[in-house]
Motif scaffolding. Sequence first.
Motif, PDB file in Angstrom:
ATOM      1  N   PRO B 238       0.835  -1.209   0.000  1.00  0.00           N
ATOM      2  CA  PRO B 238       0.000   0.000   0.000  1.00  0.00           C
ATOM      3  C   PRO B 238       0.868   1.257   0.000  1.00  0.00           C
ATOM      4  O   PRO B 238       1.971   1.249   0.561  1.00  0.00           O
ATOM      5  N   THR B 239       0.371   2.318  -0.613  1.00  0.00           N
ATOM      6  CA  THR B 239       1.190   3.526  -0.764  1.00  0.00           C
ATOM      7  C   THR B 239       1.659   4.113   0.566  1.00  0.00           C
ATOM      8  O   THR B 239       2.807   4.540   0.660  1.00  0.00           O
ATOM      9  N   PRO B 240       0.842   4.167   1.623  1.00  0.00           N
ATOM     10  CA  PRO B 240       1.370   4.682   2.881  1.00  0.00           C
ATOM     11  C   PRO B 240       2.566   3.887   3.384  1.00  0.00           C
ATOM     12  O   PRO B 240       3.482   4.448   4.000  1.00  0.00           O
ATOM     13  N   ILE B 241       2.577   2.578   3.086  1.00  0.00           N
ATOM     14  CA  ILE B 241       3.711   1.756   3.498  1.00  0.00           C
ATOM     15  C   ILE B 241       4.940   2.150   2.711  1.00  0.00           C
ATOM     16  O   ILE B 241       6.049   2.238   3.239  1.00  0.00           O
ATOM     17  N   SER B 242       4.749   2.426   1.426  1.00  0.00           N
ATOM     18  CA  SER B 242       5.881   2.902   0.633  1.00  0.00           C
ATOM     19  C   SER B 242       6.433   4.184   1.234  1.00  0.00           C
ATOM     20  O   SER B 242       7.644   4.380   1.294  1.00  0.00           O
ATOM     21  N   ALA B 243       5.522   5.045   1.696  1.00  0.00           N
ATOM     22  CA  ALA B 243       5.967   6.307   2.285  1.00  0.00           C
ATOM     23  C   ALA B 243       6.735   6.070   3.570  1.00  0.00           C
ATOM     24  O   ALA B 243       7.793   6.655   3.810  1.00  0.00           O
ATOM     25  N   LEU B 244       6.193   5.185   4.412  1.00  0.00           N
ATOM     26  CA  LEU B 244       6.782   5.006   5.744  1.00  0.00           C
ATOM     27  C   LEU B 244       8.075   4.203   5.654  1.00  0.00           C
ATOM     28  O   LEU B 244       9.131   4.634   6.107  1.00  0.00           O
ATOM     29  N   HIS B 246       9.562   2.449   2.808  1.00  0.00           N
ATOM     30  CA  HIS B 246      10.463   2.388   1.678  1.00  0.00           C
ATOM     31  C   HIS B 246      10.870   3.762   1.208  1.00  0.00           C
ATOM     32  O   HIS B 246      11.337   3.917   0.096  1.00  0.00           O
ATOM     33  N   ALA B 247      10.636   4.761   2.030  1.00  0.00           N
ATOM     34  CA  ALA B 247      11.105   6.081   1.678  1.00  0.00           C
ATOM     35  C   ALA B 247      11.744   6.771   2.875  1.00  0.00           C
ATOM     36  O   ALA B 247      12.885   7.205   2.812  1.00  0.00           O
ATOM     37  N   ALA B 248      11.011   6.823   3.984  1.00  0.00           N
ATOM     38  CA  ALA B 248      11.425   7.719   5.047  1.00  0.00           C
ATOM     39  C   ALA B 248      12.220   7.019   6.133  1.00  0.00           C
ATOM     40  O   ALA B 248      13.131   7.607   6.701  1.00  0.00           O
ATOM     41  N   THR B 249      11.892   5.767   6.459  1.00  0.00           N
ATOM     42  CA  THR B 249      12.490   5.230   7.675  1.00  0.00           C
ATOM     43  C   THR B 249      13.365   4.014   7.446  1.00  0.00           C
ATOM     44  O   THR B 249      14.575   4.094   7.553  1.00  0.00           O
ATOM     45  N   MET B 250      12.770   2.868   7.115  1.00  0.00           N
ATOM     46  CA  MET B 250      13.567   1.647   7.143  1.00  0.00           C
ATOM     47  C   MET B 250      14.782   1.733   6.227  1.00  0.00           C
ATOM     48  O   MET B 250      15.883   1.355   6.616  1.00  0.00           O
ATOM     49  N   VAL B 251      14.568   2.236   5.019  1.00  0.00           N
ATOM     50  CA  VAL B 251      15.693   2.302   4.101  1.00  0.00           C
ATOM     51  C   VAL B 251      16.755   3.266   4.621  1.00  0.00           C
ATOM     52  O   VAL B 251      17.918   3.174   4.249  1.00  0.00           O
ATOM     53  N   ALA B 252      16.326   4.203   5.489  1.00  0.00           N
ATOM     54  CA  ALA B 252      17.303   5.115   6.076  1.00  0.00           C
ATOM     55  C   ALA B 252      18.055   4.466   7.228  1.00  0.00           C
ATOM     56  O   ALA B 252      19.068   5.009   7.683  1.00  0.00           O
ATOM     57  N   THR B 304      14.182   7.108  -4.657  1.00  0.00           N
ATOM     58  CA  THR B 304      14.624   6.807  -3.299  1.00  0.00           C
ATOM     59  C   THR B 304      15.977   6.110  -3.332  1.00  0.00           C
ATOM     60  O   THR B 304      16.890   6.448  -2.574  1.00  0.00           O
ATOM     61  N   VAL B 305      16.102   5.119  -4.234  1.00  0.00           N
ATOM     62  CA  VAL B 305      17.390   4.426  -4.367  1.00  0.00           C
ATOM     63  C   VAL B 305      18.489   5.448  -4.635  1.00  0.00           C
ATOM     64  O   VAL B 305      19.556   5.427  -4.005  1.00  0.00           O
ATOM     65  N   SER B 306      18.204   6.349  -5.558  1.00  0.00           N
ATOM     66  CA  SER B 306      19.206   7.339  -5.934  1.00  0.00           C
ATOM     67  C   SER B 306      19.569   8.248  -4.762  1.00  0.00           C
ATOM     68  O   SER B 306      20.743   8.519  -4.501  1.00  0.00           O
ATOM     69  N   GLN B 307      18.540   8.704  -4.036  1.00  0.00           N
ATOM     70  CA  GLN B 307      18.798   9.613  -2.913  1.00  0.00           C
ATOM     71  C   GLN B 307      19.535   8.918  -1.774  1.00  0.00           C
ATOM     72  O   GLN B 307      20.344   9.522  -1.078  1.00  0.00           O
ATOM     73  N   LEU B 308      19.227   7.616  -1.585  1.00  0.00           N
ATOM     74  CA  LEU B 308      19.970   6.863  -0.575  1.00  0.00           C
ATOM     75  C   LEU B 308      21.439   6.794  -0.963  1.00  0.00           C
ATOM     76  O   LEU B 308      22.332   6.789  -0.107  1.00  0.00           O
TER      77      LEU B 308
END
Lengths: 504, 629
Positions: B238-244, B246-252, B304-308
């Motif tokens: 779901p898109t909110p999961i992508s936000a939480l 796979h964008a803002a937290t875990m990948v960080a 996101t990959v690129s920014q990481l």
Amino acid sequence: MRIDQVALLPTYVAAATAVLALLVDLLVPGRRGAVIGATAFGLAATAATAIGVGLGLGDAGRRTAFCFGPDQCSLVSDPAAAAVGAAFAVLALGALALSVPLLRTGEVPVGEYCFLLACSLTGAVVLGGARDLITLIVALETLTLPLYLLVGIRRGAATGASAAVTFFVVSVVSTAVALLGAGLVYTATGGLHLADIAHAGASAPELRPLLKVGMVLLLAGLAFKVAAVPAHAWAPTTYDGAPLPVAAYLSTASKLGGVVALLLVGVVAGGPVLATSGLTLAVLAVLSMTVGNLVALRQRRMVRLLAWSSVAQAGYLLAPLGALLASGGRTPDAIGLVVAATVAYALFYVVLEFAAFAAVVAARGSTDGGDITDYRGLARRSPWVAAVLVIALTGLAGLPPGLAGLFAKVAVVRALLGGDAAWLAVVVALNAVIGLAYYVRVVATLFAAPAAAPLPPDSAAPASVGAQVRVGWPVGVAVGVAAVVAVLLGFAPQGVLELAAFFR
Amino acid sequence: MKADLLGLALPVVPLAAGLAGLLLRYRHRGVAAALGTGAAAVALICAVAVALRGARAPDAGIVIADFGRLSVTLGTWLDGPAGFVAVAVGVVALCVQIYSVAYLHDDDRYAPYAAQVSLFTGAMLLVVVSGDLIALLVGWEVMGICSYLLIGHDRRLPEAPRAAVKAFLVTRVGDVGFLIGIVLLGLHAGSFRIAEVFRADLPAGTVTAACVLLLAGVAGKSAQFPLHTWLPDAMAGPTPISALIHAATMVAAGVYVVARLYPLFERSGAALTVLAVMASITMLLGALAALGQDDIKRVLAWSTVSQLGYMTGGLAVGAPDAALFHLLTHAAFKALLFLAAGAVIHAVGTNLMAAMGGLRSRMPVTFWTMTAGLAALAGVPPLAGFFSKDSIIEAAWHTARGETRIPGPPVVPGSISSAFPLSATAAWLVLAAAALTVVLTAAYVVRLWRRTFLGEPRSAAARTGHEPPWAMRGPLLVLAVPTVLLGFAGLSAAFGRRLGGEHAIAEIGVFALLPLALLALGVAVAWRRDPAADLPDTALTRLLANAFYLDAVQDALVTRPVTALARLARRADETVVDGAVDATGTGATGAGALLARAHIAGLPRATGAVLGGAVVIAAAIALVVGVSW
């Protein structure tokens, strides 16, 4: 020669019960209830007397009768004998309760049936206290002789007659072997009392081979009573042809008698040749377990399955005694351990086997056990009976929730490992695995959907398929008591193990 | 005080709420929503309190388990970055929880979803606050599990279970290295507490080995080349999961862990070089792949990959403060972008930009917030992304020219300070990749913006699209604030010191003109294309759309051999192991049948058996025991 009449009291009561059954049948003809009631009262009184005598022994520890010396007594009454006598009486009472539906059919003469059952019990009660070879064998034959008649007692049942003949012939042959062995033992030691035999070994080394041969033959002959291989082939035919209560009595009381006799001869009298009796019993155990379990895999009839499983169980019963073979198993401590393990397993086994037969009687009536497929859907038709059968079978397999069987197997294996006979423990474990297969298969059948009756409408539907059998309250009580005792033993096995310690 | 209760409350409250939420029945939507948003709100309040309180030294912690001379503690180390990252996690988690109430209002499996989000939040906060490597690992692994569950949440999508398994397995490959690295550090330092690991006198080889192993885990979690392949597929969630997640937290989390353990990485030039190469490839690869996508979420995923890659690049060139700064700004604008994309998808009913267009007038709030987010992503001044990206590029410039020094007391006594161990070549590589990526970022941002919002609507749904409900619009507005303003924090020296630097992170100089020029170039290139036209079907665009076919490479090099091996193992199990078991069964049954047949004859054989058996037993005894004794 001093005779302590109190030591004989349980025997008197048992014998009197037999006479009472005949008298009541004679005095009030046609009243089945009165005969059964009187017999039941007598059997209960026998149990009570045995327990009373056992409790009243006091500090001396035992009472004796027919003594020729301090140890040369033909009959003793010690706690072990009292316990064995009481157990026999309770089993006979249970068998009588299971017989009630059979006796009601009128196919069976009630007075004779009760008389024979009480006679068999008399022999069994004597057996527990027997301490010489003649008393022992006579007691054992008194236990067995009425059973020839009981097996074939149903009028007009051909299977019963053939079962009785098989039982009789094999029994006679086995007894002949046992008597030959007893004769050789007497020749070699010059003693009949178990204590004399036990102490005579060292005096005459040149007679030792004779003593060994005698001991082997004696044990092999007595193995008939526990239906151990090779003297086992009668069991399936006889169990299947006999009325179910008689089969229950055969596989519990008669087998318990055989275990007692084997213990007395193999361990108490066999002192000087323990390695021989140990090896004999080990061979009997391995053969019985393996053959019994393997053949049980292929059985389709319920009672034959129980018969073969009881052959296998005889193997488990004798297995701890096989530890006597190893030198580590012949120290006094180790002997005490293996004997206690055998007795404990025997008690667990007797309760579970009786519960299994009682459940079969409750499900099917007391004439015919039927095919295993007839038990499909029993869990839905009669959940309580099915539950008891599940407890009994899983217990015999050594699985929870009937923890009794598990503790029994653990006791056996522990005794074997403690007695330095690990290879035998491995055989026991492997056989326990094979045993699982057929016990679990039957249990699974109970929960399977009933077969969609493929019978043509005009044929008389047999009462077996799907029909609810009314069996009356005595059977219900017997089933209930057996199940409760099995579960209690499962949760408090320590009691049985303590009781078994009497036999050390 | 043995343990910092406020710090402990940060992970414990959401974890407890998540575990409690898992017990709820599916129909208890209200309770689940209250539990999820409540836990996120409490966590946010705690995080703000921790951040306002200032940096703390590590506490002693509570000993959870003793393994001989090693013990595992539950303790906190709330230094400056931890407080800020915790606030970022709290804000995004709360926004996502509120947004999800509306976004999943038709989903009957909302209750476990909300609980898993809480559980994930708690796990991430555990990673952030933990002062112990094992406790950090626990949070790290729980995040992996929650990510797996949440990617696979939507069971109607055929690709969701596959994507969930892929994400789990690919990150797991890296986690093996991470685990070994942690064990290596703990065993050599004699403690798993991070502060004691820093104090321990570790040999250089051990540090390098441990850091490279840790980098494997970081590459998995932070989607760095070559373990980045799971992230675009994870957009099946779901898109909110992508936000939480796979964008803002875990990948960080991977970036954060490197920053947390930076004193170790500073000692190992080899590990930093690996990190630099990894970052450069990831940056460019992500940006190029983003250029070739038509799925709006996949564009954002590749970005996101690129920014990481920027963040890890910042770490590699010795600027953990800049990397953390970019982490914070990226968390804000990328969460905003995903939530806005969710609003667009909610309205249009598809992820494909080919079916969008002209949404500007129908969805003004979404349009303006997403414009701010995209501008921040591209690095348009004065939005947040400009400052953070610029500071990374400047750090790379300084390192490339050999001006970077390790802060603190020098390693070699007598010298003024130690030179930074990364080679100039590697720093130049990072700088070049970062500069090129600026152009590419500007290009795909412009393309996405124009294709989604400008021009004529290209589908019926796009013509009738409308703004989402307020529960979804609210978080967009909230997140737009840091997206626009957070960059100015980089100008504050106090903020820079809190993130571990010595002065303000973003010192805008003449050098900032370079990224601006590159940005203008990218915009100009992208603007010349017609937004309504689909990409031409050339070899180049196919290459970009499939991200250089790295999935196929991975399939050929890893998946197929492993599957073949598994098939072999399975066949061996079926034929050898199971075959032995089956043979035992049939053998036993056969033996039983044979024995049963031997018993059919009845009486004669029965009597014969008794007599014969006695003889056989006697013979056996004569053989074994002997006759004489």
